[in-house]
Design a protein around this motif. Structure first.
Motif, PDB file in Angstrom:
ATOM      1  N   ALA A 185      93.903  43.104 116.052  1.00 30.60           N
ATOM      2  CA  ALA A 185      93.943  41.639 116.174  1.00 30.60           C
ATOM      3  C   ALA A 185      92.520  41.096 116.270  1.00 30.60           C
ATOM      4  O   ALA A 185      92.176  40.075 115.663  1.00 30.60           O
ATOM      5  N   LEU A 186      91.682  41.795 117.027  1.00 29.45           N
ATOM      6  CA  LEU A 186      90.232  41.561 117.048  1.00 29.45           C
ATOM      7  C   LEU A 186      89.545  42.899 116.856  1.00 29.45           C
ATOM      8  O   LEU A 186      90.047  43.932 117.314  1.00 29.45           O
ATOM      9  N   ASN A 187      88.405  42.877 116.178  1.00 28.85           N
ATOM     10  CA  ASN A 187      87.640  44.101 115.950  1.00 28.85           C
ATOM     11  C   ASN A 187      86.192  43.911 116.348  1.00 28.85           C
ATOM     12  O   ASN A 187      85.637  42.810 116.196  1.00 28.85           O
ATOM     13  N   MET A 188      85.595  44.975 116.851  1.00 27.53           N
ATOM     14  CA  MET A 188      84.153  45.008 117.042  1.00 27.53           C
ATOM     15  C   MET A 188      83.534  45.637 115.804  1.00 27.53           C
ATOM     16  O   MET A 188      84.041  46.642 115.289  1.00 27.53           O
ATOM     17  N   ALA A 189      82.454  45.054 115.321  1.00 28.79           N
ATOM     18  CA  ALA A 189      81.758  45.598 114.157  1.00 28.79           C
ATOM     19  C   ALA A 189      80.259  45.543 114.397  1.00 28.79           C
ATOM     20  O   ALA A 189      79.707  44.476 114.674  1.00 28.79           O
ATOM     21  N   GLY A 190      79.606  46.697 114.339  1.00 30.98           N
ATOM     22  CA  GLY A 190      78.162  46.760 114.544  1.00 30.98           C
ATOM     23  C   GLY A 190      77.459  47.117 113.255  1.00 30.98           C
ATOM     24  O   GLY A 190      77.936  47.963 112.490  1.00 30.98           O
ATOM     25  N   LEU A 191      76.324  46.466 112.982  1.00 32.94           N
ATOM     26  CA  LEU A 191      75.541  46.790 111.775  1.00 32.94           C
ATOM     27  C   LEU A 191      74.092  46.369 111.974  1.00 32.94           C
ATOM     28  O   LEU A 191      73.761  45.605 112.878  1.00 32.94           O
ATOM     29  N   THR A 192      73.234  46.877 111.110  1.00 34.74           N
ATOM     30  CA  THR A 192      71.818  46.527 111.121  1.00 34.74           C
ATOM     31  C   THR A 192      71.547  45.538 110.002  1.00 34.74           C
ATOM     32  O   THR A 192      71.936  45.763 108.848  1.00 34.74           O
ATOM     33  N   LEU A 193      70.897  44.422 110.315  1.00 34.20           N
ATOM     34  CA  LEU A 193      70.655  43.372 109.328  1.00 34.20           C
ATOM     35  C   LEU A 193      69.506  43.740 108.400  1.00 34.20           C
ATOM     36  O   LEU A 193      68.407  44.074 108.856  1.00 34.20           O
ATOM     37  N   SER A 194      69.757  43.676 107.110  1.00 35.53           N
ATOM     38  CA  SER A 194      68.697  43.858 106.117  1.00 35.53           C
ATOM     39  C   SER A 194      68.118  42.488 105.776  1.00 35.53           C
ATOM     40  O   SER A 194      68.678  41.448 106.144  1.00 35.53           O
ATOM     41  N   LYS A 195      67.012  42.468 105.034  1.00 36.87           N
ATOM     42  CA  LYS A 195      66.371  41.186 104.706  1.00 36.87           C
ATOM     43  C   LYS A 195      67.232  40.336 103.771  1.00 36.87           C
ATOM     44  O   LYS A 195      67.018  39.124 103.637  1.00 36.87           O
ATOM     45  N   THR A 196      68.231  40.964 103.131  1.00 36.43           N
ATOM     46  CA  THR A 196      69.098  40.217 102.212  1.00 36.43           C
ATOM     47  C   THR A 196      70.263  39.523 102.923  1.00 36.43           C
ATOM     48  O   THR A 196      70.982  38.747 102.302  1.00 36.43           O
ATOM     49  N   ALA A 197      70.459  39.801 104.198  1.00 37.30           N
ATOM     50  CA  ALA A 197      71.541  39.140 104.943  1.00 37.30           C
ATOM     51  C   ALA A 197      71.295  37.631 104.948  1.00 37.30           C
ATOM     52  O   ALA A 197      70.194  37.169 105.245  1.00 37.30           O
ATOM     53  N   VAL A 226      89.726  35.772 121.698  1.00 38.09           N
ATOM     54  CA  VAL A 226      90.940  35.729 122.511  1.00 38.09           C
ATOM     55  C   VAL A 226      92.115  36.185 121.654  1.00 38.09           C
ATOM     56  O   VAL A 226      92.228  35.806 120.489  1.00 38.09           O
ATOM     57  N   ILE A 227      92.962  37.018 122.250  1.00 34.07           N
ATOM     58  CA  ILE A 227      94.201  37.423 121.579  1.00 34.07           C
ATOM     59  C   ILE A 227      95.344  36.689 122.264  1.00 34.07           C
ATOM     60  O   ILE A 227      95.577  36.858 123.451  1.00 34.07           O
ATOM     61  N   ARG A 228      96.023  35.825 121.484  1.00 29.38           N
ATOM     62  CA  ARG A 228      97.128  35.033 122.019  1.00 29.38           C
ATOM     63  C   ARG A 228      98.380  35.312 121.195  1.00 29.38           C
ATOM     64  O   ARG A 228      98.373  35.112 119.975  1.00 29.38           O
ATOM     65  N   ASP A 229      99.422  35.780 121.855  1.00 34.80           N
ATOM     66  CA  ASP A 229     100.677  36.119 121.164  1.00 34.80           C
ATOM     67  C   ASP A 229     100.437  37.086 120.000  1.00 34.80           C
ATOM     68  O   ASP A 229     101.035  36.958 118.927  1.00 34.80           O
ATOM     69  N   GLY A 230      99.513  38.037 120.220  1.00 37.06           N
ATOM     70  CA  GLY A 230      99.256  39.066 119.220  1.00 37.06           C
ATOM     71  C   GLY A 230      98.312  38.662 118.110  1.00 37.06           C
ATOM     72  O   GLY A 230      97.991  39.471 117.226  1.00 37.06           O
ATOM     73  N   VAL A 231      97.835  37.401 118.125  1.00 43.07           N
ATOM     74  CA  VAL A 231      96.936  36.909 117.073  1.00 43.07           C
ATOM     75  C   VAL A 231      95.518  36.793 117.619  1.00 43.07           C
ATOM     76  O   VAL A 231      95.299  36.203 118.682  1.00 43.07           O
ATOM     77  N   GLY A 232      94.540  37.352 116.892  1.00 41.77           N
ATOM     78  CA  GLY A 232      93.147  37.290 117.309  1.00 41.77           C
ATOM     79  C   GLY A 232      92.504  35.982 116.915  1.00 41.77           C
ATOM     80  O   GLY A 232      92.641  35.530 115.780  1.00 41.77           O
ATOM     81  N   LEU A 233      91.795  35.353 117.857  1.00 36.73           N
ATOM     82  CA  LEU A 233      91.146  34.059 117.613  1.00 36.73           C
ATOM     83  C   LEU A 233      89.685  34.125 118.046  1.00 36.73           C
ATOM     84  O   LEU A 233      89.375  34.702 119.093  1.00 36.73           O
ATOM     85  N   ILE A 234      88.795  33.555 117.237  1.00 32.17           N
ATOM     86  CA  ILE A 234      87.397  33.417 117.654  1.00 32.17           C
ATOM     87  C   ILE A 234      87.333  32.176 118.540  1.00 32.17           C
ATOM     88  O   ILE A 234      87.599  31.062 118.094  1.00 32.17           O
ATOM     89  N   ALA A 235      86.991  32.371 119.798  1.00 26.79           N
ATOM     90  CA  ALA A 235      87.055  31.291 120.795  1.00 26.79           C
ATOM     91  C   ALA A 235      85.673  30.683 121.016  1.00 26.79           C
ATOM     92  O   ALA A 235      84.776  31.351 121.539  1.00 26.79           O
TER      93      ALA A 235
END
Length: 449
Positions: free
Chosen positions: A150-162, A411-420
């Protein structure tokens, strides 16, 4: 909290070390004199030499007043026995480390809580699950799922093209208003400091950034950073350890084409008999010529899970030099984490950290549903369940007196992930994902009590 740990091996020592930093009252029990002596001289804890299944030893550790008993010896039989005895002798909560994952799969059916075991953990099963998630989100170096994605953590390194390099968080939000992700932690290139981003924080080339994403956010993040979430189909596993076996079994069941290399002839035949859909080859994964013969360059991912961390690192470096899209290494030595990232290995797996993350949520105050520590960062990611009495309940985020060195990621509300964001109102039953520096965790916990 008063915590008793049975087993001073790698997992037990690491747990004792992390918990002692937080001024918890720790007692470590083991029969090995050398392990205890090392722990006694390096950590601010109490040590007892003896058999943890001895009632006398448990009483010496004052089991009757303990808040948590953790059995993490190398023997699952001992761990189960310790927890059963400990619960009967008065420990409030017990956790047993096991290697037989059938116990976890059937824990409700068997009813381990009736015996006095509150939770079962398997570092090997956790590592296998981590590997599967890393392959699913192949473009990211660090991943974690909340509530089945529903929500995920994602880690990455920013390149100059980001596309948002050189822009502040606020500016990026205005440019990409429909984005389903939010940055929650940043480590600047060449530093050891973790930054909790605010609106005026500027993204820089080389930043190691951790995001929280809702549905579709991973794909958006890939487009904006120039990453490619390549499809992984052909996988080579180096090492027939418990983790290698579990990963091969789980991945082949999910439809991956799996090739496993194991040096020990007996173990190779054992795995081949148990996993008919996996191609098992008796071979040394450290031999570059043999890897070429087994067409390593045609693999989408290489997973090195041999007993030796150095071997795993070198095998992954060979794989990357052959053009393999995704490399995953099992690394037991914590000091190798930063080094391995800097030289190009995509994902690192550490059993001690995974076990510690699984156990730590029982130590945090408030209704902690899940938690993970961020790799190479002085921060934790916690999922709290909001109760009616929680200070944060029915409050709009921007009006909450939230610690400056912590941030709500989603926030996960009723099983749905939301960017709060700031105008979001927290409700009873919400599951709130928070990223916090270690110094602010107690302040965050109070909001959810």
């Amino acid at each position: 909290m008063k915590i008793i740990i049975a087993g001073a091996g790698e997992v037990g020592f690491h747990l004792a070390k992390l918990l002692s930093y937080e001024s918890q009252e720790i007692t470590l029990i083991d029969t090995n004199k050398e392990s205890l002596s090392y722990a006694d001289t390096h950590l601010d804890i109490k040590v007892i030499r003896g058999d943890a299944t001895s009632i006398a030893i448990l009483k010496e550790a004052r089991i009757e007043t303990s808040d948590l008993l953790i059995g993490v010896t190398s023997s699952e039989t001992i761990n189960i026995t310790v927890c059963v005895l400990g619960k009967q002798l008065g420990s409030k909560k017990t956790i047993a480390r096991i290697s037989n994952t059938e116990f976890i799969q059937h824990k409700d059916e068997v009813g381990f809580t009736k015996f006095g075991i509150d939770e079962l953990i398997s570092p090997e099963a956790l590592a296998a699950a981590e590997i599967e998630l890393a392959l699913k989100q192949s473009s990211f170096s660090d991943t974690y799922e909340f509530e089945n994605g529903a929500l995920n953590m994602a880690g990455l390194t920013l390149s100059k093209t980001a596309l948002f390099v050189g822009k502040s968080v606020k500016e990026a939000a205005h440019i990409f208003p429909e984005i389903h992700f939010v940055p929650i932690a940043i480590q600047r290139q060449g530093t050891q400091y973790t930054i909790i981003p605010r609106g005026d924080t500027v993204f820089k080339k080389g930043d190691n950034v951790v995001f929280i994403t809702s549905e579709g956010g991973g794909e958006e993040l890939c487009k904006l950073t120039g990453k490619v979430n390549a499809e992984i189909k052909n996988v080579m596993i180096l090492g027939g350890s418990q983790i290698g076996y579990k990963a091969a079994r789980d991945l082949s069941d999910k439809g991956f084409n799996v090739k496993l290399l194991e040096e020990n002839k007996e173990r190779a035949f054992e795995i081949a008999d148990a996993l008919p859909n996996v191609l098992v080859i008796k071979s040394d994964g450290r031999n570059v010529d043999l890897l070429d013969e087994e067409n390593i360059s045609e693999m989408d991912a290489v997973i090195a899970v041999a007993a030796n961390s150095e071997t795993n690192i070198m095998s992954c470096l060979v794989a990357k030099s052959k053009g393999v899209k995704k490399s995953i290494a099992l690394v037991e030595n914590m000091d190798y984490f930063e080094l391995s990232h800097s030289i190009g290995i995509d994902t690192l797996i550490n059993k001690k950290l995974l076990a510690a993350n699984s156990i730590f949520r029982y130590i945090r105050k408030g209704e902690v549903v899940a938690m993970t520590k961020l790799s190479n960062m002085n921060a934790e990611l916690l999922e709290f369940e909001v109760k009616a009495k929680s200070q944060i309940c029915n409050k709009i985020i921007k009006y909450i007196d939230f610690p400056r060195s912590a941030i709500i990621g989603g926030v996960i509300r009723d099983g749905v992930g939301l960017i709060a964001l700031g105008d979001f109102k927290i409700q009873e039953g919400d599951r709130v994902v928070v990223c916090s520096l270690l110094k602010s965790i107690k302040g965050v916990e109070k909001l959810f009590l």
